[in-house]
Design a protein around this motif. Structure first.
Motif, PDB file in Angstrom:
ATOM      1  N   ARG A 249      13.089  -2.027   0.445  1.00 10.73           N
ATOM      2  CA  ARG A 249      11.725  -2.360   0.222  1.00 10.73           C
ATOM      3  C   ARG A 249      11.758  -2.629  -1.546  1.00 10.73           C
ATOM      4  O   ARG A 249      12.156  -1.482  -1.963  1.00 10.73           O
TER       5      ARG A 249
ATOM      6  N   ILE B 260      -5.830   0.891   6.687  1.00 12.68           N
ATOM      7  CA  ILE B 260      -6.205   1.897   7.590  1.00 12.68           C
ATOM      8  C   ILE B 260      -7.600   2.747   6.799  1.00 12.68           C
ATOM      9  O   ILE B 260      -6.751   3.468   5.854  1.00 12.68           O
TER      10      ILE B 260
ATOM     11  N   ASN C 220       1.427   7.430   8.999  1.00 19.11           N
ATOM     12  CA  ASN C 220       1.920   7.568  10.364  1.00 19.11           C
ATOM     13  C   ASN C 220       1.735   6.509  11.136  1.00 19.11           C
ATOM     14  O   ASN C 220       2.704   5.838  11.800  1.00 19.11           O
TER      15      ASN C 220
ATOM     16  N   ILE D  32       0.854  -1.105   0.163  1.00 14.69           N
ATOM     17  CA  ILE D  32       0.119  -0.197  -0.008  1.00 14.69           C
ATOM     18  C   ILE D  32       0.915   1.186  -0.064  1.00 14.69           C
ATOM     19  O   ILE D  32       1.755   1.427   0.726  1.00 14.69           O
TER      20      ILE D  32
ATOM     21  N   ASP E 173       5.038  11.301  15.085  1.00 11.17           N
ATOM     22  CA  ASP E 173       4.438  12.425  15.929  1.00 11.17           C
ATOM     23  C   ASP E 173       2.983  12.298  16.261  1.00 11.17           C
ATOM     24  O   ASP E 173       2.845  12.874  17.387  1.00 11.17           O
TER      25      ASP E 173
ATOM     26  N   THR F 116       0.795  11.411   5.235  1.00  6.52           N
ATOM     27  CA  THR F 116      -0.804  11.173   5.777  1.00  6.52           C
ATOM     28  C   THR F 116      -0.608  10.812   7.228  1.00  6.52           C
ATOM     29  O   THR F 116       0.259   9.960   7.629  1.00  6.52           O
TER      30      THR F 116
ATOM     31  N   GLY G 106       0.723   5.327   0.241  1.00  2.00           N
ATOM     32  CA  GLY G 106      -0.025   6.634   0.915  1.00  2.00           C
ATOM     33  C   GLY G 106       0.513   7.676   0.088  1.00  2.00           C
ATOM     34  O   GLY G 106       0.698   7.689  -0.973  1.00  2.00           O
ATOM     35  N   GLY G 107       1.216   8.484   0.964  1.00  2.00           N
ATOM     36  CA  GLY G 107       1.714   9.928   0.348  1.00  2.00           C
ATOM     37  C   GLY G 107       3.296   9.435   0.020  1.00  2.00           C
ATOM     38  O   GLY G 107       4.000  10.302  -0.695  1.00  2.00           O
ATOM     39  N   GLY G 108       3.774   8.303   0.373  1.00  2.00           N
ATOM     40  CA  GLY G 108       4.705   7.727   0.122  1.00  2.00           C
ATOM     41  C   GLY G 108       6.152   8.356   0.638  1.00  2.00           C
ATOM     42  O   GLY G 108       7.586   8.075   0.406  1.00  2.00           O
ATOM     43  N   THR G 109       5.925   8.919   1.955  1.00  2.13           N
ATOM     44  CA  THR G 109       7.114   9.633   2.485  1.00  2.13           C
ATOM     45  C   THR G 109       8.140   8.885   3.231  1.00  2.13           C
ATOM     46  O   THR G 109       9.135   9.056   3.561  1.00  2.13           O
ATOM     47  N   ASP G 110       7.327   7.618   3.651  1.00  2.00           N
ATOM     48  CA  ASP G 110       8.141   6.637   4.410  1.00  2.00           C
ATOM     49  C   ASP G 110       8.430   5.321   3.250  1.00  2.00           C
ATOM     50  O   ASP G 110       9.615   5.064   3.373  1.00  2.00           O
ATOM     51  N   PHE G 111       7.622   5.209   2.399  1.00  3.67           N
ATOM     52  CA  PHE G 111       7.697   4.210   1.555  1.00  3.67           C
ATOM     53  C   PHE G 111       8.816   4.423   0.720  1.00  3.67           C
ATOM     54  O   PHE G 111       9.782   3.339   0.419  1.00  3.67           O
TER      55      PHE G 111
HETATM   56  C1  LIG Z   1      12.289  14.011   5.444  1.00  2.00           C
HETATM   57  C2  LIG Z   1      11.442  13.486   6.212  1.00  2.00           C
HETATM   58  C3  LIG Z   1      10.976  14.099   7.577  1.00  2.00           C
HETATM   59  C4  LIG Z   1       9.958  13.442   8.021  1.00  2.00           C
HETATM   60  N1  LIG Z   1       9.682  13.921   9.534  1.00  2.00           N
HETATM   61  C5  LIG Z   1       8.845  13.256  10.308  1.00  2.00           C
HETATM   62  C6  LIG Z   1       8.483  13.781  11.529  1.00  2.00           C
HETATM   63  O1  LIG Z   1       8.772  14.897  11.998  1.00  2.00           O
HETATM   64  N2  LIG Z   1       7.591  13.218  12.264  1.00  2.00           N
HETATM   65  C7  LIG Z   1       7.212  11.927  11.956  1.00  2.00           C
HETATM   66  O2  LIG Z   1       6.059  11.391  12.767  1.00  2.00           O
HETATM   67  N3  LIG Z   1       7.249  11.397  10.677  1.00  2.00           N
HETATM   68  C8  LIG Z   1       8.379  12.144   9.878  1.00  2.00           C
HETATM   69  N4  LIG Z   1       8.429  11.470   8.594  1.00  2.00           N
HETATM   70  C9  LIG Z   1       7.904  10.249   8.329  1.00  2.00           C
HETATM   71  C10 LIG Z   1       6.634  10.260   7.460  1.00  2.00           C
HETATM   72  O3  LIG Z   1       6.443  11.511   6.859  1.00  2.00           O
HETATM   73  C11 LIG Z   1       5.460   9.900   8.181  1.00  2.00           C
HETATM   74  O4  LIG Z   1       5.564   8.703   8.997  1.00  2.00           O
HETATM   75  C12 LIG Z   1       4.217   9.803   7.188  1.00  2.00           C
HETATM   76  O5  LIG Z   1       2.895  10.110   8.065  1.00  2.00           O
HETATM   77  C13 LIG Z   1       3.936   8.642   6.251  1.00  2.00           C
HETATM   78  O6  LIG Z   1       2.733   8.811   5.593  1.00  2.00           O
HETATM   79  P1  LIG Z   1       2.600   8.678   4.154  1.00  2.00           P
HETATM   80  O7  LIG Z   1       1.424   8.913   3.676  1.00  2.00           O
HETATM   81  O8  LIG Z   1       3.807   9.287   3.426  1.00  2.00           O
HETATM   82  O9  LIG Z   1       2.896   7.130   4.085  1.00  2.00           O
HETATM   83  P2  LIG Z   1       3.845   5.881   2.933  1.00  2.00           P
HETATM   84  O10 LIG Z   1       5.045   6.372   2.961  1.00  2.00           O
HETATM   85  O11 LIG Z   1       2.884   6.035   1.671  1.00  2.00           O
HETATM   86  O12 LIG Z   1       3.384   4.424   3.679  1.00  2.00           O
HETATM   87  C14 LIG Z   1       4.162   4.357   5.041  1.00  2.00           C
HETATM   88  C15 LIG Z   1       3.899   2.968   5.393  1.00  2.00           C
HETATM   89  O13 LIG Z   1       2.295   2.986   5.629  1.00  2.00           O
HETATM   90  C16 LIG Z   1       1.611   2.066   4.877  1.00  2.00           C
HETATM   91  N5  LIG Z   1       0.326   2.892   4.464  1.00  2.00           N
HETATM   92  C17 LIG Z   1       0.189   4.076   4.146  1.00  2.00           C
HETATM   93  N6  LIG Z   1      -1.211   4.402   4.234  1.00  2.00           N
HETATM   94  C18 LIG Z   1      -1.928   3.131   4.668  1.00  2.00           C
HETATM   95  C19 LIG Z   1      -3.336   3.029   4.990  1.00  2.00           C
HETATM   96  N7  LIG Z   1      -4.216   3.692   4.876  1.00  2.00           N
HETATM   97  N8  LIG Z   1      -3.491   1.668   5.352  1.00  2.00           N
HETATM   98  C20 LIG Z   1      -2.427   0.699   5.630  1.00  2.00           C
HETATM   99  N9  LIG Z   1      -1.400   1.029   5.421  1.00  2.00           N
HETATM  100  C21 LIG Z   1      -0.846   2.016   4.982  1.00  2.00           C
HETATM  101  C22 LIG Z   1       2.377   1.772   3.746  1.00  2.00           C
HETATM  102  O14 LIG Z   1       2.262   0.350   2.968  1.00  2.00           O
HETATM  103  C23 LIG Z   1       4.028   1.812   4.197  1.00  2.00           C
HETATM  104  O15 LIG Z   1       4.130   0.729   4.819  1.00  2.00           O
HETATM  105  C24 LIG Z   1       9.343  12.176   7.825  1.00  2.00           C
HETATM  106  C25 LIG Z   1       9.835  11.574   6.670  1.00  2.00           C
HETATM  107  C26 LIG Z   1      10.721  12.087   5.899  1.00  2.00           C
HETATM  108  C27 LIG Z   1      11.115  11.565   4.413  1.00  2.00           C
END
Ligand SMILES: Cc1cc2nc3c(=O)[nH]c(=O)nc-3n(C[C@H](O)[C@H](O)[C@H](O)COP(=O)(O)OP(=O)(O)OC[C@H]3O[C@@H](n4cnc5c(N)ncnc54)[C@H](O)[C@@H]3O)c2cc1C
Length: 286
Positions: free
Chosen positions: A42, A162, A110, A26, A119, A106, A28-33
């Protein structure tokens, strides 16, 4: 090598695709993925992208509950009306990454990443929020500490998404404090979230980055709930009360030494943040 990317436009379609292809990863916004992909941790073969599902980006207030779609970004959380409805969550979202990360990342991502430093997790715990998880034929709802079982571990099953987060909407004081190695764009070294719920006479205190997942300072919650003068909305602020509360909160932490901090500093940071959270909660009512 990615073989396929599926981009459904409705939740029903997404859940059907996942039911038929539970191996899909899955996005989402890709910031962890994408960080994991870039570091070679991965290697997705098939991806289910949530980016076109408008339903996941909606929120709804019904009675005394706020429903947040899992695709809501940090940027949306920091702006009205959500920032007014859940100010503690907005405070936490404001500390996440940079504007680019807040625009893409998203709340669902998180939660699913379940980093001990996520956070939004301590404040969602303090708010007594519930994570809603859906598969094609079922929906279940869990507290944050039931959903997260360890560092980067959750109860999420392969066919599940989720879909949202349910947050009680009560008259409450909400504070979130974060300590990092600098003031912005920083992974937290310690966080403290405090919620004083004037409707249900409940205190919620969540901690981040000081344990394997978000922690509840249960003894501190009970102590403070017994000390607050609920009828007159008076929070105890004398020095002995501030000290007792901050010590109880720090005692709930289970910090470790790592490259970001020592355990000792983390415990100290938690105590300082707990004291400030209590002071700020009180000032909000002056
Ligand atoms: C430069 C940088 C700075 C950051 N700073 C912070 C910070 O200060 N604090 C913090 O908490 N985080 C931080 N992050 C981490 C990140 O931004 C968050 O964890 C963010 O909330 C991940 O959301 P996403 O939508 O980008 O998830 P994705 O990267 O798309 O996915 C992350 C994981 O969640 C899964 N996933 C996503 N959405 C769903 C869903 N709806 N249902 C089931 N599984 C799902 C994916 O399969 C993957 O395993 C940072 C990341 C970067 C790159």
């Amino acid at each position: 090598m990615v073989m396929s990317i599926n981009r459904p436009t409705s939740l029903e379609e997404a859940l059907q695709i996942l039911a038929d292809n539970p191996e899909m990863e899955i996005l989402g916004g890709g910031t962890d993925f994408m960080v994991e992909v870039n570091y070679g941790h991965r290697r997705p073969v098939s991806i289910l992208s949530l980016s076109r599902i408008a339903e996941l980006r909606d929120f709804e207030v019904s009675g005394s509950e706020l429903y947040l779609g899992s695709g809501i970004t940090f940027s949306k959380l920091v702006a009205p009306p959500l920032a007014e409805l859940v100010p503690g969550l907005a405070q936490a979202a404001r500390t996440v990454g940079s504007p680019q990360i807040r625009n893409a990342g998203t709340i669902g991502g998180n939660l699913a990443t379940a980093s001990p430093a996520g956070d939004t997790l301590p404040i969602l715990l303090a708010l007594d929020a519930r994570v809603e998880i859906s598969s094609l034929n079922s929906v279940r709802s869990l507290r944050i500490n039931e959903f997260i079982t360890g560092p980067k571990q959750t109860v999420l099953q392969p066919q599940e998404l989720i879909t949202g987060i349910r947050v009680p909407l009560h008259d409450s004081s909400q504070e979130f404090l974060k300590v990092g190695t600098r003031n912005a764009m920083v992974i937290s070294v310690a966080t403290v979230a405090l919620v004083i719920d004037w409707d249900s006479y409940r205190v919620g205190c969540g901690l981040g980055s000081v344990g394997p997942g978000p922690m509840e300072a249960l003894e501190a919650e009970r102590w403070l709930a017994a000390k607050i003068d609920w009828g007159n909305r008076r929070i105890p602020l004398e020095e002995s009360a501030l000290r007792s509360f901050s010590e109880l909160v720090a005692r709930a932490a289970r910090p470790i030494d790592d490259h970001r901090s020592t355990a000792e500093y983390r415990r100290h940071a938690v105590a300082v943040c707990a004291r400030r959270a209590l002071e700020r909660a009180s000032h909000a009512y002056e």
